[in-house]
Scaffold this active site. Structure first.
Site, mmCIF file in Angstrom:
data_model
loop_
_atom_site.group_PDB
_atom_site.id
_atom_site.type_symbol
_atom_site.label_atom_id
_atom_site.label_comp_id
_atom_site.label_asym_id
_atom_site.label_seq_id
_atom_site.Cartn_x
_atom_site.Cartn_y
_atom_site.Cartn_z
ATOM 1 N N ASP A 13 0.797 -1.239 0.000
ATOM 2 C CA ASP A 13 0.000 0.000 0.000
ATOM 3 C C ASP A 13 0.831 1.291 0.000
ATOM 4 O O ASP A 13 0.625 2.165 0.861
ATOM 5 C CB ASP A 13 -0.958 0.002 1.203
ATOM 6 N N CYS B 115 -1.781 -3.813 7.667
ATOM 7 C CA CYS B 115 -1.629 -4.527 6.391
ATOM 8 C C CYS B 115 -0.264 -5.220 6.257
ATOM 9 O O CYS B 115 -0.178 -6.309 5.684
ATOM 10 C CB CYS B 115 -1.882 -3.572 5.229
ATOM 11 N N HIS C 220 -10.765 6.363 2.930
ATOM 12 C CA HIS C 220 -9.406 6.350 2.382
ATOM 13 C C HIS C 220 -9.369 5.426 1.159
ATOM 14 O O HIS C 220 -10.257 4.568 0.999
ATOM 15 C CB HIS C 220 -8.402 5.853 3.437
ATOM 16 N N ASP D 64 -4.538 -0.611 -1.820
ATOM 17 C CA ASP D 64 -5.830 -0.593 -1.145
ATOM 18 C C ASP D 64 -6.803 0.150 -2.070
ATOM 19 O O ASP D 64 -6.482 1.244 -2.559
ATOM 20 C CB ASP D 64 -5.663 0.148 0.195
ATOM 21 N N HIS E 175 -17.426 1.697 1.258
ATOM 22 C CA HIS E 175 -16.853 0.494 1.864
ATOM 23 C C HIS E 175 -17.172 0.433 3.354
ATOM 24 O O HIS E 175 -17.126 1.450 4.058
ATOM 25 C CB HIS E 175 -15.329 0.481 1.661
ATOM 26 N N HIS F 171 -10.856 0.800 -2.377
ATOM 27 C CA HIS F 171 -12.222 0.634 -1.868
ATOM 28 C C HIS F 171 -13.228 1.442 -2.673
ATOM 29 O O HIS F 171 -12.936 2.560 -3.115
ATOM 30 C CB HIS F 171 -12.306 1.151 -0.424
ATOM 31 N N LYS G 138 -6.769 -4.602 -3.497
ATOM 32 C CA LYS G 138 -7.459 -5.354 -2.433
ATOM 33 C C LYS G 138 -8.475 -4.462 -1.741
ATOM 34 O O LYS G 138 -8.418 -3.247 -1.845
ATOM 35 C CB LYS G 138 -6.451 -5.918 -1.427
HETATM 36 ZN ZN LIG Z 1 -8.380 0.221 3.490
#
Ligand SMILES: [Zn+2]
Length: 212
Positions: A12, A158, A88, A53, A59, A55, A113
Site C-alpha cells: 500500500d 496490512c 481512504h 488498497d 466500503h 475501496h 485489495k
Molecule cells: Zn483500506
C-alpha cells in the site's frame, strides 16, 4: 539473494496513507518508506509485487458508513472485529494512486485489495475473514517464489497481516522494519512483532540487504 526465489512485497505505497492526504488516513512518517523501498528496488530484488488498497466509496470499513460511529472505533463484523477507518483509498481518487515516486520498473504485479464492500482486506493474501484468498500465494508459487520480504504501509495492520499469512501459507518471510510505516501504540507493535516471530517471521533492516 536469489532472483528466482526472492520477492519484495510492497504494501500500500499510496498517498492516502501519507501527510499528502491529511483528511484521509495519514500514518505518521509514511512518506519516508518510499525512498527506502526505492533503494531496495534498485538493489537486491529482481521482482516485486505492489498492493493497492482500493475501496468503493461506501466500503464498510469506513466509519462514515456506520451512523453514530467514529473513526478508530472497533466494530464487530460477521468475520470478527474491524477497526473503522476514515474514508481512504477510494477507487480512482488521487490518494489511492500508487505514489508517483515509487520505482515501478521491477514491479511484476499490482494487486488491488479491499474491493468487496462488506469485507476489508488488510493482508495481501487473504481478506479479513482469513479464508477468502486473493490469489497472490498461487501466483507467487507459480513463478517459483519461496521467500518474501515485506515493506510498506503499515505495521501492525496490512504489513503484519500480510506477513502472518505469508508464513501461514508456507513462505519464508522477512519484515524490513525500517522500510515500514507504523501506526498506533508501541505496545501493540511489539506484541504483533512477537506473535510474528513466534510464527517464524524474521525482522531485518534495509542495511541487512544493501551493501554498506
Ligand atoms: Zn483500506
Amino acid at each position: 539473494m536469489n532472483a528466482q526465489e526472492d520477492l519484495l512485497l510492497v504494501v500500500d505505497p499510496q498517498p492516502t496513507f501519507m501527510a499528502l492526504c491529511p483528511d484521509e488516513l495519514p500514518v505518521p512518517g509514511a512518506e519516508a518508506v518510499i525512498p527506502a523501498i526505492n533503494r531496495l528496488l534498485a538493489g537486491p530484488f529482481a521482482r516485486a509485487v505492489v498492493t493497492q488498497d482500493w475501496h468503493g466509496p461506501d466500503h464498510l470499513s469506513f466509519a462514515s458508513q456506520h451512523p453514530g460511529r467514529e473513526p478508530y472505533e472497533v466494530l464487530e463484523m460477521a468475520y470478527g472485529p474491524q477497526v473503522l477507518w476514515p474514508d481512504h483509498a477510494v477507487q480512482g481518487s488521487a490518494g489511492a494512486a500508487i505514489h508517483p515516486d515509487l520505482d515501478m520498473s521491477r514491479v511484476a504485479l499490482i494487486l488491488r485489495k479491499g474491493m468487496r464492500r462488506e469485507i476489508d482486506s488488510y493482508s495481501a493474501f487473504r481478506e479479513n475473514d482469513r479464508t477468502t484468498g486473493t490469489g497472490l500465494a498461487e501466483w507467487m508459487r507459480g513463478i517459483g517464489v519461496r521467500r518474501v520480504f515485506i515493506a510498506g504501509i503499515t505495521r501492525p495492520y496490512c504489513v503484519d497481516w500480510s506477513a502472518a499469512d505469508a508464513a501461514y501459507l508456507g513462505f519464508d518471510v522477512f519484515v524490513i522494519e525500517d522500510a515500514c510505516a507504523r501506526l498506533g501504540p508501541g505496545q501493540a507493535l511489539d506484541e504483533s512483532k512477537l506473535a510474528l516471530e513466534a510464527q517464524g517471521v524474521g525482522f531485518i533492516t534495509t542495511a541487512d540487504l544493501l551493501p554498506g
